[in-house]
Design a protein around this motif. Sequence first.
Motif, PDB file in Angstrom:
ATOM      1  N   LEU A   1       0.832  -1.206   0.000  1.00 31.53           N
ATOM      2  CA  LEU A   1       0.000   0.000   0.000  1.00 31.53           C
ATOM      3  C   LEU A   1       0.867   1.257   0.000  1.00 31.53           C
ATOM      4  O   LEU A   1       1.948   1.279   0.597  1.00 31.53           O
ATOM      5  N   THR A   2       0.372   2.298  -0.650  1.00 35.01           N
ATOM      6  CA  THR A   2       1.091   3.569  -0.712  1.00 35.01           C
ATOM      7  C   THR A   2       0.471   4.557   0.271  1.00 35.01           C
ATOM      8  O   THR A   2      -0.725   4.857   0.163  1.00 35.01           O
ATOM      9  N   PRO A   3       1.250   5.055   1.243  1.00 34.14           N
ATOM     10  CA  PRO A   3       0.705   6.030   2.190  1.00 34.14           C
ATOM     11  C   PRO A   3       0.152   7.249   1.468  1.00 34.14           C
ATOM     12  O   PRO A   3       0.742   7.753   0.510  1.00 34.14           O
ATOM     13  N   GLY A   4      -1.005   7.712   1.909  1.00 34.27           N
ATOM     14  CA  GLY A   4      -1.620   8.871   1.288  1.00 34.27           C
ATOM     15  C   GLY A   4      -2.600   8.529   0.197  1.00 34.27           C
ATOM     16  O   GLY A   4      -3.490   9.314  -0.112  1.00 34.27           O
ATOM     17  N   GLU A   5      -2.436   7.350  -0.421  1.00 31.38           N
ATOM     18  CA  GLU A   5      -3.361   6.928  -1.459  1.00 31.38           C
ATOM     19  C   GLU A   5      -4.487   6.064  -0.902  1.00 31.38           C
ATOM     20  O   GLU A   5      -5.636   6.185  -1.321  1.00 31.38           O
ATOM     21  N   SER A   6      -4.131   5.173   0.025  1.00 30.47           N
ATOM     22  CA  SER A   6      -5.115   4.256   0.587  1.00 30.47           C
ATOM     23  C   SER A   6      -4.868   4.054   2.075  1.00 30.47           C
ATOM     24  O   SER A   6      -3.731   4.160   2.545  1.00 30.47           O
ATOM     25  N   VAL A   7      -5.945   3.775   2.799  1.00 30.83           N
ATOM     26  CA  VAL A   7      -5.837   3.312   4.174  1.00 30.83           C
ATOM     27  C   VAL A   7      -6.772   2.111   4.298  1.00 30.83           C
ATOM     28  O   VAL A   7      -7.942   2.174   3.935  1.00 30.83           O
ATOM     29  N   VAL A   8      -6.215   0.993   4.747  1.00 28.78           N
ATOM     30  CA  VAL A   8      -6.972  -0.250   4.858  1.00 28.78           C
ATOM     31  C   VAL A   8      -7.078  -0.618   6.333  1.00 28.78           C
ATOM     32  O   VAL A   8      -6.066  -0.671   7.037  1.00 28.78           O
ATOM     33  N   VAL A   9      -8.297  -0.863   6.781  1.00 27.97           N
ATOM     34  CA  VAL A   9      -8.526  -1.271   8.162  1.00 27.97           C
ATOM     35  C   VAL A   9      -9.206  -2.640   8.149  1.00 27.97           C
ATOM     36  O   VAL A   9     -10.288  -2.800   7.587  1.00 27.97           O
ATOM     37  N   LEU A  10      -8.538  -3.613   8.746  1.00 28.70           N
ATOM     38  CA  LEU A  10      -9.065  -4.965   8.856  1.00 28.70           C
ATOM     39  C   LEU A  10      -9.654  -5.147  10.255  1.00 28.70           C
ATOM     40  O   LEU A  10      -8.951  -4.958  11.250  1.00 28.70           O
ATOM     41  N   VAL A  11     -10.922  -5.467  10.335  1.00 31.04           N
ATOM     42  CA  VAL A  11     -11.595  -5.667  11.625  1.00 31.04           C
ATOM     43  C   VAL A  11     -11.773  -7.159  11.826  1.00 31.04           C
ATOM     44  O   VAL A  11     -12.391  -7.839  10.999  1.00 31.04           O
ATOM     45  N   SER A  12     -11.225  -7.677  12.924  1.00 27.50           N
ATOM     46  CA  SER A  12     -11.206  -9.119  13.141  1.00 27.50           C
ATOM     47  C   SER A  12     -11.666  -9.460  14.548  1.00 27.50           C
ATOM     48  O   SER A  12     -11.161  -8.911  15.526  1.00 27.50           O
ATOM     49  N   ALA A  13     -12.626 -10.376  14.649  1.00 27.27           N
ATOM     50  CA  ALA A  13     -13.050 -10.912  15.946  1.00 27.27           C
ATOM     51  C   ALA A  13     -12.211 -12.156  16.209  1.00 27.27           C
ATOM     52  O   ALA A  13     -12.527 -13.244  15.757  1.00 27.27           O
ATOM     53  N   GLY A  14     -11.125 -11.979  16.914  1.00 28.85           N
ATOM     54  CA  GLY A  14     -10.154 -13.049  17.087  1.00 28.85           C
ATOM     55  C   GLY A  14      -8.937 -12.811  16.208  1.00 28.85           C
ATOM     56  O   GLY A  14      -8.767 -11.730  15.626  1.00 28.85           O
ATOM     57  N   SER A  15      -8.096 -13.798  16.083  1.00 28.09           N
ATOM     58  CA  SER A  15      -6.836 -13.651  15.356  1.00 28.09           C
ATOM     59  C   SER A  15      -7.067 -13.561  13.851  1.00 28.09           C
ATOM     60  O   SER A  15      -7.941 -14.229  13.291  1.00 28.09           O
ATOM     61  N   LEU A  16      -6.224 -12.762  13.208  1.00 29.89           N
ATOM     62  CA  LEU A  16      -6.211 -12.708  11.753  1.00 29.89           C
ATOM     63  C   LEU A  16      -5.554 -13.967  11.195  1.00 29.89           C
ATOM     64  O   LEU A  16      -4.732 -14.592  11.871  1.00 29.89           O
ATOM     65  N   PRO A  17      -5.877 -14.371   9.964  1.00 26.30           N
ATOM     66  CA  PRO A  17      -5.135 -15.465   9.333  1.00 26.30           C
ATOM     67  C   PRO A  17      -3.640 -15.138   9.327  1.00 26.30           C
ATOM     68  O   PRO A  17      -3.251 -13.969   9.202  1.00 26.30           O
ATOM     69  N   SER A  18      -2.812 -16.151   9.448  1.00 28.57           N
ATOM     70  CA  SER A  18      -1.376 -15.939   9.659  1.00 28.57           C
ATOM     71  C   SER A  18      -0.723 -15.094   8.570  1.00 28.57           C
ATOM     72  O   SER A  18       0.138 -14.253   8.864  1.00 28.57           O
ATOM     73  N   ALA A  19      -1.102 -15.294   7.313  1.00 32.31           N
ATOM     74  CA  ALA A  19      -0.474 -14.531   6.224  1.00 32.31           C
ATOM     75  C   ALA A  19      -0.736 -13.040   6.378  1.00 32.31           C
ATOM     76  O   ALA A  19       0.168 -12.208   6.198  1.00 32.31           O
ATOM     77  N   VAL A  20      -1.964 -12.689   6.737  1.00 28.78           N
ATOM     78  CA  VAL A  20      -2.313 -11.278   6.911  1.00 28.78           C
ATOM     79  C   VAL A  20      -1.709 -10.735   8.198  1.00 28.78           C
ATOM     80  O   VAL A  20      -1.196  -9.607   8.238  1.00 28.78           O
TER      81      VAL A  20
END
Length: 330
Positions: free
Chosen positions: A101-120
């Motif tokens: 991701l490029t700062p200033g172009e996008s902001v991604v927020v992942l909301v997870s109930a519990g642990s995220l998958p290991s790759a992420v």
Amino acid sequence: MKPLHAVLGPSDAGPGERQEMLDRARRLIAQAGADVVDRFDVPGRGAGEEGEGSLRPEVERIIPALQSGSLFGGTRGVLVMDAQNLQVAEAEIVATLVASLTPGESVVVLVSAGSLPSAVAKVVKGEGESHPVKKMREHDAEDWLGQAVRERRMRLEPDAVTALLQRFGSDVAALGQALDQLVTIGGPVTAADVASRFRNRPDEPMWHYADALAAGKTGDALRRLSDFLTHGHPLQLLAFVESDLKRRSLAAAAPSLEVFAGWVGARPDHYPVKKAWGARTATSEDDLRKALDAVSRADLALKTAPEATHRVMLERLTVALARWYRGRSR
């Protein structure tokens, strides 16, 4: 501000925690100054639309949003809800995209109930920021309620605060909606105002009931019983109490915390294990045996006796359990 964030809540997140997770995510996106926000909800296992490739259609729609910024030159916000449900192949693709991701172009927020998958989770740890949301307890909800009342410039009598918490528990989303109705009163809000407007019974975890029993708070335990019977089946509650009593019995018999943890198949630092170990001397062996026998007889009665007798029987059981749970403190 980093372009990648993860809001991590408890795996058993209820309405209060989920609302706090969503609010936290929205604040992060607003802080990044996103002019466009796209929300995507990852379906659970076995759910979602039928697809032909390795990605489910709901997840496939996330890919273009992760690959490009805003069409208008600003920051694009991408909100991914229930990211814990990403399947292995999906998580690997998402991880590859959010790593660049490029700062200033996008902001991604992942909301997870519990642990995220290991790759992420690996990418978030190296390139992003994590924002934990703890399990919402009633005392947390009381703190939240106090802040919400101040923001609305309301006045609540102490008995009104108690009444609201009894009606809505730790569901801060519902508490907020209740305050929005009560603010029209104008003057101080009383318990009578709450009682006249709301008939809710909070859908709270069963351990609240067990905690009331362990504290010897018979009245509180009876209220918790009534709350639970509004939403759940009494056999569920009996199964939970039986499991709790057996865990306490094993803790009382175990020579050490490590041995006890091994008996119940959990880690020594697991909260329910430590909780049962700390309470191992609170109840005598005789009272534990009486409590287990009473729960067994209640289970049989629920399956054979007329339904009209169930509530009275459970209330009598609750009074007895509150005594047996605290057998050595009498």
